[in-house]
Design a protein around this motif. Structure first.
Motif, PDB file in Angstrom:
ATOM      1  N   HIS A  19       0.866  -1.174   0.000  1.00 41.48           N
ATOM      2  CA  HIS A  19       0.000   0.000   0.000  1.00 41.48           C
ATOM      3  C   HIS A  19       0.904   1.225   0.000  1.00 41.48           C
ATOM      4  O   HIS A  19       1.985   1.208   0.603  1.00 41.48           O
ATOM      5  CB  HIS A  19      -0.897  -0.004   1.242  1.00 41.48           C
ATOM      6  N   ALA A  20       0.473   2.276  -0.692  1.00 43.16           N
ATOM      7  CA  ALA A  20       1.289   3.491  -0.796  1.00 43.16           C
ATOM      8  C   ALA A  20       0.573   4.637  -0.086  1.00 43.16           C
ATOM      9  O   ALA A  20      -0.153   5.413  -0.718  1.00 43.16           O
ATOM     10  CB  ALA A  20       1.542   3.825  -2.261  1.00 43.16           C
ATOM     11  N   PRO A  21       0.772   4.755   1.219  1.00 44.55           N
ATOM     12  CA  PRO A  21       0.086   5.827   1.961  1.00 44.55           C
ATOM     13  C   PRO A  21       0.677   7.194   1.638  1.00 44.55           C
ATOM     14  O   PRO A  21       1.879   7.324   1.352  1.00 44.55           O
ATOM     15  CB  PRO A  21       0.333   5.447   3.431  1.00 44.55           C
ATOM     16  N   SER A  22      -0.182   8.184   1.648  1.00 43.54           N
ATOM     17  CA  SER A  22       0.234   9.592   1.469  1.00 43.54           C
ATOM     18  C   SER A  22       0.963   9.829   0.156  1.00 43.54           C
ATOM     19  O   SER A  22       1.781  10.747   0.058  1.00 43.54           O
ATOM     20  CB  SER A  22       1.111  10.043   2.647  1.00 43.54           C
ATOM     21  N   THR A  23       0.677   9.010  -0.849  1.00 41.89           N
ATOM     22  CA  THR A  23       1.308   9.193  -2.154  1.00 41.89           C
ATOM     23  C   THR A  23       0.507  10.142  -3.035  1.00 41.89           C
ATOM     24  O   THR A  23       1.018  10.674  -4.013  1.00 41.89           O
ATOM     25  CB  THR A  23       1.456   7.831  -2.868  1.00 41.89           C
ATOM     26  N   ILE A 132     -18.026  18.981   3.565  1.00 34.06           N
ATOM     27  CA  ILE A 132     -17.765  17.854   2.671  1.00 34.06           C
ATOM     28  C   ILE A 132     -16.320  17.423   2.868  1.00 34.06           C
ATOM     29  O   ILE A 132     -15.402  18.247   2.810  1.00 34.06           O
ATOM     30  CB  ILE A 132     -17.972  18.231   1.198  1.00 34.06           C
ATOM     31  N   GLU A 133     -16.106  16.138   3.100  1.00 34.99           N
ATOM     32  CA  GLU A 133     -14.756  15.589   3.192  1.00 34.99           C
ATOM     33  C   GLU A 133     -14.396  14.955   1.857  1.00 34.99           C
ATOM     34  O   GLU A 133     -15.156  14.162   1.305  1.00 34.99           O
ATOM     35  CB  GLU A 133     -14.673  14.556   4.311  1.00 34.99           C
ATOM     36  N   VAL A 134     -13.224  15.310   1.312  1.00 31.93           N
ATOM     37  CA  VAL A 134     -12.778  14.803   0.013  1.00 31.93           C
ATOM     38  C   VAL A 134     -11.413  14.146   0.199  1.00 31.93           C
ATOM     39  O   VAL A 134     -10.449  14.816   0.581  1.00 31.93           O
ATOM     40  CB  VAL A 134     -12.684  15.931  -1.034  1.00 31.93           C
ATOM     41  N   THR A 135     -11.324  12.834  -0.087  1.00 32.71           N
ATOM     42  CA  THR A 135     -10.089  12.082   0.137  1.00 32.71           C
ATOM     43  C   THR A 135      -9.647  11.408  -1.155  1.00 32.71           C
ATOM     44  O   THR A 135     -10.427  10.668  -1.768  1.00 32.71           O
ATOM     45  CB  THR A 135     -10.292  10.995   1.214  1.00 32.71           C
ATOM     46  N   PRO A 136      -8.397  11.625  -1.604  1.00 32.45           N
ATOM     47  CA  PRO A 136      -7.914  10.964  -2.822  1.00 32.45           C
ATOM     48  C   PRO A 136      -7.479   9.531  -2.543  1.00 32.45           C
ATOM     49  O   PRO A 136      -6.785   9.257  -1.564  1.00 32.45           O
ATOM     50  CB  PRO A 136      -6.716  11.830  -3.233  1.00 32.45           C
ATOM     51  N   LEU A 137      -7.888   8.608  -3.422  1.00 31.79           N
ATOM     52  CA  LEU A 137      -7.558   7.192  -3.277  1.00 31.79           C
ATOM     53  C   LEU A 137      -7.227   6.597  -4.638  1.00 31.79           C
ATOM     54  O   LEU A 137      -7.699   7.079  -5.667  1.00 31.79           O
ATOM     55  CB  LEU A 137      -8.738   6.404  -2.701  1.00 31.79           C
ATOM     56  N   VAL A 138      -6.424   5.542  -4.629  1.00 28.74           N
ATOM     57  CA  VAL A 138      -6.324   4.653  -5.785  1.00 28.74           C
ATOM     58  C   VAL A 138      -6.960   3.341  -5.363  1.00 28.74           C
ATOM     59  O   VAL A 138      -6.570   2.744  -4.353  1.00 28.74           O
ATOM     60  CB  VAL A 138      -4.865   4.426  -6.227  1.00 28.74           C
ATOM     61  N   VAL A 139      -7.956   2.889  -6.136  1.00 29.88           N
ATOM     62  CA  VAL A 139      -8.749   1.718  -5.764  1.00 29.88           C
ATOM     63  C   VAL A 139      -8.697   0.692  -6.893  1.00 29.88           C
ATOM     64  O   VAL A 139      -8.863   1.038  -8.071  1.00 29.88           O
ATOM     65  CB  VAL A 139     -10.221   2.119  -5.490  1.00 29.88           C
ATOM     66  N   ARG A 140      -8.460  -0.553  -6.529  1.00 30.12           N
ATOM     67  CA  ARG A 140      -8.456  -1.627  -7.524  1.00 30.12           C
ATOM     68  C   ARG A 140      -9.880  -1.861  -8.023  1.00 30.12           C
ATOM     69  O   ARG A 140     -10.819  -1.898  -7.232  1.00 30.12           O
ATOM     70  CB  ARG A 140      -7.885  -2.896  -6.903  1.00 30.12           C
ATOM     71  N   GLU A 162      -4.038  12.738   2.050  1.00 31.84           N
ATOM     72  CA  GLU A 162      -4.717  13.453   3.124  1.00 31.84           C
ATOM     73  C   GLU A 162      -6.054  14.015   2.630  1.00 31.84           C
ATOM     74  O   GLU A 162      -6.146  14.529   1.512  1.00 31.84           O
ATOM     75  CB  GLU A 162      -3.858  14.592   3.653  1.00 31.84           C
ATOM     76  N   PRO A 163      -7.109  13.932   3.453  1.00 29.85           N
ATOM     77  CA  PRO A 163      -8.405  14.493   3.049  1.00 29.85           C
ATOM     78  C   PRO A 163      -8.412  16.016   3.094  1.00 29.85           C
ATOM     79  O   PRO A 163      -7.633  16.635   3.832  1.00 29.85           O
ATOM     80  CB  PRO A 163      -9.366  13.903   4.083  1.00 29.85           C
ATOM     81  N   TRP A 164      -9.286  16.600   2.304  1.00 30.48           N
ATOM     82  CA  TRP A 164      -9.584  18.025   2.375  1.00 30.48           C
ATOM     83  C   TRP A 164     -11.007  18.184   2.908  1.00 30.48           C
ATOM     84  O   TRP A 164     -11.848  17.295   2.740  1.00 30.48           O
ATOM     85  CB  TRP A 164      -9.480  18.665   0.989  1.00 30.48           C
TER      86      TRP A 164
END
Length: 335
Positions: A19-23, A132-140, A162-164
């Motif tokens: 897993h690549a946290p905070s990438t 509104i919470e906005v969080t960037p993810l990479v999801v399979r 990190e979420p905004w």
């Protein structure tokens, strides 16, 4: 975002997988309202955006910004998959606690190497309220054949950031923590006697340590209003609906607490402590929750139910600011 994705997020810390946290990182720069071609710079500090002072009666909010992959994500994909094309997508996970919105917005990217991509996400006024919470993810998005120490199941997160937080309304969350509504189909409750089909709401006391307020979503107009942020005419209706449900529901909890308080004014359950702090201290004009609890318990023991109900009703109406909500609704209808 699907239930499968959310459940995967919950168990991700227990898996010794790549897993690549905070990438990932995002930056929200501008916004626009409705069909206005003009975009405006957001007022922000760190990862928090402040839009509370803009016009109240918009129907669509658009947020523009940039998403950055800080470093290549090659390490989280099996080698063969990386060569043929990763089966994953970049998602902005958006969540609004007040309206129960929780879903993913896909951001198209050319590849999963380091780089920056512009994005725009839109929200209808009926979907969001408060923050509104906005969080960037990479999801399979598909299962992979290779296992090893890779996350190969569809729905698992491969990277995050990190979420905004986008603040769009000033909120008074006073009543929220006490008894937030949960929407449920009473017709689909398998003839559970706790949930009569014609009931608007039920305070479920099955778990004494955590009572829940269920609102019957089979009454679609009521459920829709309750699930709408308090903006515009429908929002004002929502406030009055919410008040009319919370007044008797919280009154039930006050009477329940009166029965449970011990001789030293200590409640039996944690939620009753919150109720004593927020409601019962105001009922008896006491600074101490323990003193207020003792007075409540004494009146209950004496059988003075009329006095308790009068105090409870008046105090909860003030707590919910019911008169303001009703006046706002009338003013809105007249305008």
């Amino acid at each position: 975002m699907s239930e499968r994705t959310r459940s995967s997020r919950e168990r991700i810390d227990d898996e010794p997988l790549r897993h690549a946290p905070s990438t990932l990182s995002i930056e929200i720069d501008t916004f626009s309202l409705d069909d206005d071609d003009n975009s405006f710079d957001v007022d922000k500090a760190g990862n928090e955006v402040f839009l509370e002072n803009w016009q109240a009666d918009w129907k669509k909010l658009s947020l523009q910004g940039e998403l950055t992959i800080q470093d290549t994500l090659e390490s989280v994909f099996p080698p063969d998959e990386w060569k043929s094309g990763p089966m994953a997508e970049v998602v902005l996970a958006v969540e609004c606690e007040y309206t129960h919105l929780r879903e993913g917005r896909t951001v198209p990217v050319e590849n999963f190497e380091a780089g920056t991509t512009e994005f725009e996400i839109e929200f209808q006024s009926t979907e969001v309220y408060g923050t509104i919470e906005v969080t960037p993810l990479v999801v399979r998005i598909e299962d992979a054949e290779t296992s090893g120490d890779y996350r190969t199941h569809a729905g698992l997160e491969l990277a995050d950031g990190e979420p905004w937080y986008v603040n769009i309304d000033e909120t008074d969350d006073a009543s929220g923590p006490l008894l937030p509504p949960i929407f449920k189909s009473f017709e689909e409750s398998d003839n559970d006697e706790r949930f009569p089909n014609d009931a608007v709401y039920v305070v479920d006391k099955t778990k004494l340590e955590a009572p829940k307020l269920y609102v019957n979503r089979d009454h679609e107009p009521i459920a829709a209003a309750l699930n709408t942020g308090p903006r515009g005419k429908l929002g004002k209706v929502m406030n009055v609906y919410t008040d009319s449900i919370l007044l008797p529901a919280l009154s039930e909890l006050v009477l329940w607490t009166a029965e449970d308080v011990d001789e030293e004014g200590e409640p039996e359950h944690d939620w009753q402590g919150d109720l004593l702090d927020e409601i019962v201290t105001e009922m008896y004009n006491e600074d101490s929750a323990a003193n207020a609890a003792e007075e409540l318990a004494q009146e209950y023991t004496d059988g003075d139910m009329t006095e308790i109900l009068n105090k409870t009703s008046t105090t909860i109406q003030q707590f919910l600011e019911m008169s303001d909500d009703m006046n706002d609704l009338v003013d809105r209808i007249r305008s």
